[in-house]
Design an enzyme around this catalytic site. Sequence first.
Site, mmCIF file in Angstrom:
data_model
loop_
_atom_site.group_PDB
_atom_site.id
_atom_site.type_symbol
_atom_site.label_atom_id
_atom_site.label_comp_id
_atom_site.label_asym_id
_atom_site.label_seq_id
_atom_site.Cartn_x
_atom_site.Cartn_y
_atom_site.Cartn_z
ATOM 1 N N ILE A 1 0.843 -1.201 0.000
ATOM 2 C CA ILE A 1 0.000 0.000 0.000
ATOM 3 C C ILE A 1 0.879 1.251 0.000
ATOM 4 O O ILE A 1 0.653 2.203 -0.730
ATOM 5 C CB ILE A 1 -0.924 0.007 1.240
ATOM 6 N N CYS B 1 33.583 7.382 17.343
ATOM 7 C CA CYS B 1 32.489 8.116 17.983
ATOM 8 C C CYS B 1 32.300 7.648 19.428
ATOM 9 O O CYS B 1 33.151 7.928 20.254
ATOM 10 C CB CYS B 1 31.228 8.033 17.142
ATOM 11 N N GLY C 1 32.973 4.902 20.558
ATOM 12 C CA GLY C 1 34.197 4.124 20.817
ATOM 13 C C GLY C 1 35.325 5.023 21.277
ATOM 14 O O GLY C 1 36.103 4.687 22.171
ATOM 15 N N GLN D 1 34.797 8.006 22.670
ATOM 16 C CA GLN D 1 34.377 8.549 23.966
ATOM 17 C C GLN D 1 34.668 7.557 25.090
ATOM 18 O O GLN D 1 35.109 7.936 26.182
ATOM 19 C CB GLN D 1 32.881 8.903 23.914
ATOM 20 N N HIS E 1 33.008 9.840 11.872
ATOM 21 C CA HIS E 1 32.770 8.509 11.299
ATOM 22 C C HIS E 1 33.535 8.349 9.989
ATOM 23 O O HIS E 1 32.977 8.593 8.912
ATOM 24 C CB HIS E 1 31.276 8.303 11.030
ATOM 25 N N GLU F 1 34.245 5.743 8.463
ATOM 26 C CA GLU F 1 33.727 4.638 7.642
ATOM 27 C C GLU F 1 32.811 5.129 6.521
ATOM 28 O O GLU F 1 32.707 4.491 5.482
ATOM 29 C CB GLU F 1 32.996 3.608 8.528
HETATM 30 N N1 GLN Z 1 26.139 8.697 21.758
HETATM 31 C C1 GLN Z 1 27.291 9.472 21.434
HETATM 32 C C2 GLN Z 1 26.961 10.919 21.155
HETATM 33 O O1 GLN Z 1 25.852 11.247 20.854
HETATM 34 C C3 GLN Z 1 28.060 8.855 20.285
HETATM 35 C C4 GLN Z 1 27.300 8.849 19.003
HETATM 36 C C5 GLN Z 1 27.873 7.909 17.992
HETATM 37 O O2 GLN Z 1 28.607 6.976 18.322
HETATM 38 N N2 GLN Z 1 27.497 8.101 16.741
HETATM 39 O O3 GLN Z 1 27.832 11.768 21.240
#
Ligand code: GLN
Length: 541
Positions: free
Chosen positions: A152, A384, A386, A388, A510, A512
């Site tokens: 649909i 990201c 990772g 942190q 990121h 990647e």
């Molecule tokens: N949660 C984290 C932030 O918002 C990392 C986000 C992420 O890994 N894309 O900063």
Amino acid sequence: MGQKTKYIFVTGGVTSSLGKGIISASLAKLLQGRGYSVTIQKLDPYINIDPGTLNPYEHGECFVTNDGAETDLDLGHYERFLNIATSQANNITTGRIYQQVINKERRGDYLGKTVQVIPHITDEIKESIQVLGKEHDYDIVITEIGGTVGDIESLPYVEAVRQLKWEMGDNCLVVHLTLVPFLAAAGELKTKPTQHSVKALLELGVQPEILVCRTEHELTLDLRQKIAKFCNVDPDAVIESIDAETIYDVPLLMQNEELDKVVLHKLKLEEEGEPNLDKWKAFLERHKNPKSTIKIGLIGKYIELKDSYKSIVEAFIHAGAENEVSVELEWIHSEAVSEENVHEKLKDLKGVLVAPGFGERGIEGKIAAIKYVRENGIPFFGICLGMQCAVIEFGRNVLGLADAHTAEIDPDSPNCVIDIMEEQKELTEKGGTMRLGAYKCEIAENTKAFDIYGQSLIEERHRHRFEFNGKYQQAYEEAGMIASGINPNNGLVEIVEIPNHPWFVGVQFHPEYKSTVANPHPLFIQFIKAATKVGATLEKA
Ligand code: GLN
């Protein structure tokens, strides 16, 4: 006015997951290899404005473009195959279409008319399709329609395609992707589902010109002729899409089937010669003939659905080929890692990547894993969340801040070494409000990051709300974790590294998303290179 841009629509029938994205990207690759400028667009029939608010379990990874669109993961395939950037205009959802129409209605743009699916929604869809040709001047725009014909929710899209076919004539065509299943009991390939799905399209007024038939066994000439006859297509326009060893084989399989030639012929474009795929073939050659295999751990909390980390997996394939090794990923659930079992889980790995993510689940497992690789000299790559987590781990175990944390999980901690970004503090809306898209980053000389990128100004894509807390930068640097990449405009820390470690790099962005077959990402290439070397030394010792 003559129409310059040609439009190709890719629809799907019988079942989902037939690989429309890969077929679209493969066709685009063949056309690009012939010198055409090509882009691909995905129309998603769901009501979310974009997939940014979707849990990865629902829909796999959320891909991010340079201009900050949160998009379907198929856009990642498009970029990896074509090596050109996509944008906001390359992914449209029903939610966005309706939002635009409703905004126009509120502004009074419709001058008192009753606003309806036809023509208002379909007009908005048609406009979104043509934007790429009109404003960006592509020779060919391939538009993939998400979902399956007969749903649909995809009806307005198919109706828009019907109208465009009528308006554009030879300047557009429809490629319909179907399944030709093998019935073991009958020992036969069956064409009926394909016939039915073409009939479903015909009921909506759309005759596909080309059928791409996904199959596990070879389509014989007989079968091709049968499908052609029942579905009103030329026999040479029945294309076999047999299961491939890797998605990167599909452009070559499509070339063997002459999909590009049939398309060009029908669009009345030059079909002589063959596409230039030299670089692509060289990549495939390296990818398929690795000199060795290395095991890399990927630690995340969505690993039940591997599509959640699609771009990371593909970036490893690109970087592996570049290093002539096969990267074997060991998927490790972050919730399953603890201080007690971390040695058992990670001891055989040559490198560990800690994945992006949101929220508390699995975070302590990530931190335990990082402590282990930091102390044992195992190459570490944090992306990201990772990155942190690497900052939190270092704060707790090296700086001695036992309560070091991220404000995302423990905003009341006296040591939020990862804090919410200033501009995020007042936001209440969740959709599209993260720090999104490409930002510049300045890299300090004499750092690992500088060696990796070989330049001092880079641009990478972001998707986050939290960041390294600058108040702690000096203490971290004195203790051995340095900020090697900084945003030149606002001073945010984008890259951290530990110089006194074989390879320990965390990035807030990121990388990647930017790795492609033609341009494997330097961070992934060098991480794999380091993993290969450290592995060799450890084995010798
Ligand atoms: N949660 C984290 C932030 O918002 C990392 C986000 C992420 O890994 N894309 O900063």
